[in-house]
Write a protein that holds these residues in place. Structure first.
Motif, PDB file in Angstrom:
ATOM      1  N   HIS A  55     -34.234 -15.787  -6.475  1.00 32.36           N
ATOM      2  CA  HIS A  55     -35.128 -16.897  -6.132  1.00 32.36           C
ATOM      3  C   HIS A  55     -35.134 -17.156  -4.625  1.00 32.36           C
ATOM      4  O   HIS A  55     -36.189 -17.445  -4.039  1.00 32.36           O
ATOM      5  CB  HIS A  55     -34.709 -18.160  -6.878  1.00 32.36           C
ATOM      6  N   GLU A  56     -33.974 -17.022  -3.991  1.00 28.44           N
ATOM      7  CA  GLU A  56     -33.917 -17.199  -2.537  1.00 28.44           C
ATOM      8  C   GLU A  56     -34.716 -16.120  -1.824  1.00 28.44           C
ATOM      9  O   GLU A  56     -35.430 -16.395  -0.832  1.00 28.44           O
ATOM     10  CB  GLU A  56     -32.462 -17.183  -2.065  1.00 28.44           C
ATOM     11  N   TYR A  57     -34.646 -14.880  -2.325  1.00 24.81           N
ATOM     12  CA  TYR A  57     -35.479 -13.809  -1.766  1.00 24.81           C
ATOM     13  C   TYR A  57     -36.954 -14.136  -1.931  1.00 24.81           C
ATOM     14  O   TYR A  57     -37.743 -13.986  -0.992  1.00 24.81           O
ATOM     15  CB  TYR A  57     -35.164 -12.475  -2.445  1.00 24.81           C
ATOM     16  N   ARG A  58     -37.318 -14.581  -3.114  1.00 23.85           N
ATOM     17  CA  ARG A  58     -38.728 -14.899  -3.362  1.00 23.85           C
ATOM     18  C   ARG A  58     -39.206 -15.990  -2.413  1.00 23.85           C
ATOM     19  O   ARG A  58     -40.309 -15.905  -1.846  1.00 23.85           O
ATOM     20  CB  ARG A  58     -38.874 -15.348  -4.816  1.00 23.85           C
ATOM     21  N   LYS A  59     -38.378 -17.006  -2.221  1.00 23.96           N
ATOM     22  CA  LYS A  59     -38.740 -18.129  -1.368  1.00 23.96           C
ATOM     23  C   LYS A  59     -38.915 -17.683   0.077  1.00 23.96           C
ATOM     24  O   LYS A  59     -39.923 -18.020   0.728  1.00 23.96           O
ATOM     25  CB  LYS A  59     -37.647 -19.209  -1.472  1.00 23.96           C
TER      26      LYS A  59
ATOM     27  N   THR B  56     -29.601 -14.735 -10.318  1.00 31.23           N
ATOM     28  CA  THR B  56     -30.884 -15.415 -10.498  1.00 31.23           C
ATOM     29  C   THR B  56     -31.208 -16.262  -9.271  1.00 31.23           C
ATOM     30  O   THR B  56     -32.343 -16.244  -8.769  1.00 31.23           O
ATOM     31  CB  THR B  56     -30.848 -16.308 -11.747  1.00 31.23           C
ATOM     32  N   ALA B  57     -30.201 -16.981  -8.772  1.00 29.08           N
ATOM     33  CA  ALA B  57     -30.408 -17.815  -7.588  1.00 29.08           C
ATOM     34  C   ALA B  57     -30.684 -16.975  -6.348  1.00 29.08           C
ATOM     35  O   ALA B  57     -31.495 -17.357  -5.488  1.00 29.08           O
ATOM     36  CB  ALA B  57     -29.181 -18.701  -7.363  1.00 29.08           C
TER      37      ALA B  57
ATOM     38  N   ARG C  89     -39.600 -14.318 -13.434  1.00 22.76           N
ATOM     39  CA  ARG C  89     -40.500 -15.301 -12.826  1.00 22.76           C
ATOM     40  C   ARG C  89     -40.625 -15.076 -11.327  1.00 22.76           C
ATOM     41  O   ARG C  89     -41.629 -15.448 -10.715  1.00 22.76           O
ATOM     42  CB  ARG C  89     -39.979 -16.715 -13.105  1.00 22.76           C
ATOM     43  N   ASP C  90     -39.593 -14.491 -10.730  1.00 24.78           N
ATOM     44  CA  ASP C  90     -39.602 -14.250  -9.287  1.00 24.78           C
ATOM     45  C   ASP C  90     -39.817 -12.789  -8.916  1.00 24.78           C
ATOM     46  O   ASP C  90     -40.244 -12.489  -7.790  1.00 24.78           O
ATOM     47  CB  ASP C  90     -38.284 -14.732  -8.670  1.00 24.78           C
TER      48      ASP C  90
ATOM     49  N   GLN D 166     -35.693 -15.693 -16.626  1.00 22.51           N
ATOM     50  CA  GLN D 166     -35.755 -16.396 -15.342  1.00 22.51           C
ATOM     51  C   GLN D 166     -35.994 -15.429 -14.189  1.00 22.51           C
ATOM     52  O   GLN D 166     -36.758 -15.723 -13.257  1.00 22.51           O
ATOM     53  CB  GLN D 166     -34.466 -17.182 -15.107  1.00 22.51           C
ATOM     54  N   LEU D 167     -35.351 -14.265 -14.223  1.00 23.38           N
ATOM     55  CA  LEU D 167     -35.495 -13.295 -13.140  1.00 23.38           C
ATOM     56  C   LEU D 167     -36.935 -12.847 -12.973  1.00 23.38           C
ATOM     57  O   LEU D 167     -37.444 -12.733 -11.847  1.00 23.38           O
ATOM     58  CB  LEU D 167     -34.615 -12.071 -13.401  1.00 23.38           C
TER      59      LEU D 167
END
Length: 426
Positions: free
Chosen positions: A212-216, A208-209, A253-254, A250-251
């Motif tokens: 999120h780092e990829y999305r960011k 999940t993290a 969301r990104d 959660q996944l």
């Protein structure tokens, strides 16, 4: 776990290149169902299925997304090419190329990537993602996802190589603009995959993290435009593997969307014959655990996945057994082993099996939604145009996000499988 996972993947990113100051249309601003297809790096070897064949058989015009499989991770978590020759060094003749022009010695970019570049020029609405991992390329995902620092370094490495196009031994930026995003195919977080893969209990949260780092970093790379890179992931069929390794709500969301495994529910690793891609569980299935597309889709929906972001996988290949007991038309019968096949025992491309289908009898379970071939000894699962239509209608009826194909090299020269799929998605 009774479901084996091969190198079949998920999906990813979309970059929008526009002049500075011009507002870009979001990459996902389309009304039609997604049609996502995997083109494998190795298709151009024994199969001799080239990127240009996607034009010749009509596939490219029917795709919304193409995933190029696979990029790997090294022991440090950096992105690397698993086959530089195929990816960006192999020269193509005029007859082999998408453009109809031969590659020239010394040009900055060759190989499949240059062919994908030509494909995008011919089909500018087609989005292409680099797919990372796969069955044999997921060994170091757990290490890459372990800490904030390792995640940031991994994502930076992958975006530098595949999106910015900085390939080893090639001019800087040689492959820039080819890939519109990243498809993550980690098989599997916190669950057994290919022998030797690094697995940790904390993979679930770390994935999940990582997403999120990829999305960011993808959003940072796309600034200041509204159009975002796509970020997708290939997701397993088995509920046990979902719960072991994926925080579904959660996944999503990104993720732009996620592709679900819609095949390999059974195969020649099982001692008895069975379906590999049924929509629903067939009557009389002796398996201790039920596997079907219905089970998989319901599992993701119940865990919080938005249905319009769920893209259901479909196979352009068959799974087969031989030495099968001649009862019940071969279904749910003991077998002595995998059926002989062209490239891998127990696995045959649709186009090749179709050429031999006249030696078999076709059987269909219209209630459960699957078909098979049987000749009294050999049993093959059978996803033909009739079954593609059935799957497309199921996707449409359940208002899912579309269909994903593993893999495009399995179709016929006139693209009969993707045609049946495409025209029945609404």
């Amino acid at each position: 776990m009774s479901v084996k996972r091969r190198s079949f993947a998920a999906l990813v990113a979309v970059a929008v290149t526009v002049p500075l100051g011009v507002s870009a249309v979001p990459a996902e601003a389309h009304s039609q169902k997604r049609v996502v297809g995997y083109y494998t790096q190795w298709s151009g070897y024994d199969r001799n299925f080239l990127v240009s064949d996607l034009v010749k058989n009509g596939t490219a015009a029917k795709l919304t997304q193409l995933n190029y499989a696979f990029g790997f991770l090294d022991a440090s978590g950096n992105c690397v090419s698993s086959d530089p020759w195929a990816d960006y060094q192999r020269p193509f003749t005029a007859e082999q190329s998408v453009s109809g022009k031969a590659d020239e010695a010394g040009q900055p970019l060759a190989g499949n990537l240059n062919q994908l570049k030509q494909l995008k020029q011919k089909f500018p609405k087609l989005r292409i993602s680099i797919s990372l991992g796969g069955w044999t390329g997921s060994k170091y995902f757990s290490d890459a996802a372990l800490t904030p620092a390792s995640r940031a370094a991994h994502v930076k490495s992958c975006l530098d190589m595949w999106l910015k196009g900085n390939l080893p031994g090639a001019p800087a930026g040689a492959a820039k603009g080819i890939f519109d995003g990243v498809d993550l195919d980690w098989e599997w977080p916190a669950s057994e995959g290919n022998p030797g893969n690094v697995i940790r209990p904390e993979d679930k949260q770390n994935f999940t993290a990582l997403v999120h780092e990829y999305r960011k970093q993808l959003d940072r790379a796309s600034w200041p435009f509204r159009g975002r890179y796509n970020l997708t992931a290939f997701l397993p069929a088995a509920p046990e593997q979902i719960d072991n390794g994926f925080q579904v709500k959660q996944l999503f969301r990104d993720l732009t969307f996620g592709t679900t495994q819609g095949y390999d529910y059974h195969g020649s690793w099982d001692p008895i014959t069975n379906q590999q891609s049924a929509i629903d569980a067939p009557k009389g299935d002796p398996s201790s655990e039920e596997f079907s597309s219905q089970v998989t889709i319901d599992a993701y929906l119940s865990r919080g996945a938005p249905r319009n972001q769920l893209v259901m996988g479909v196979p352009f290949y068959s799974r087969g057994w031989t030495g099968v007991t001649n009862q019940n038309n071969g279904l749910f019968q003991p077998a002595t082993g995998p059926a002989p096949a062209t490239y891998e025992a127990g696995y045959e491309d649709y186009r090749l099996l179709k050429a031999k289908a006249g030696d078999f009898t076709v059987h269909r379970d219209n209630k459960a939604g699957f078909a098979w071939l049987f000749d009294g000894t050999t049993f093959w699962t059978w996803d033909d145009p009739v079954e593609m239509k059935r799957k497309a209608q199921y996707i449409s009826k359940r208002h899912l996000g579309g269909a994903m194909i593993w893999s495009l090299d399995g179709d016929t020269g006139n693209g009969e499988l993707i045609s049946a799929l495409h025209r029945n998605l609404h």
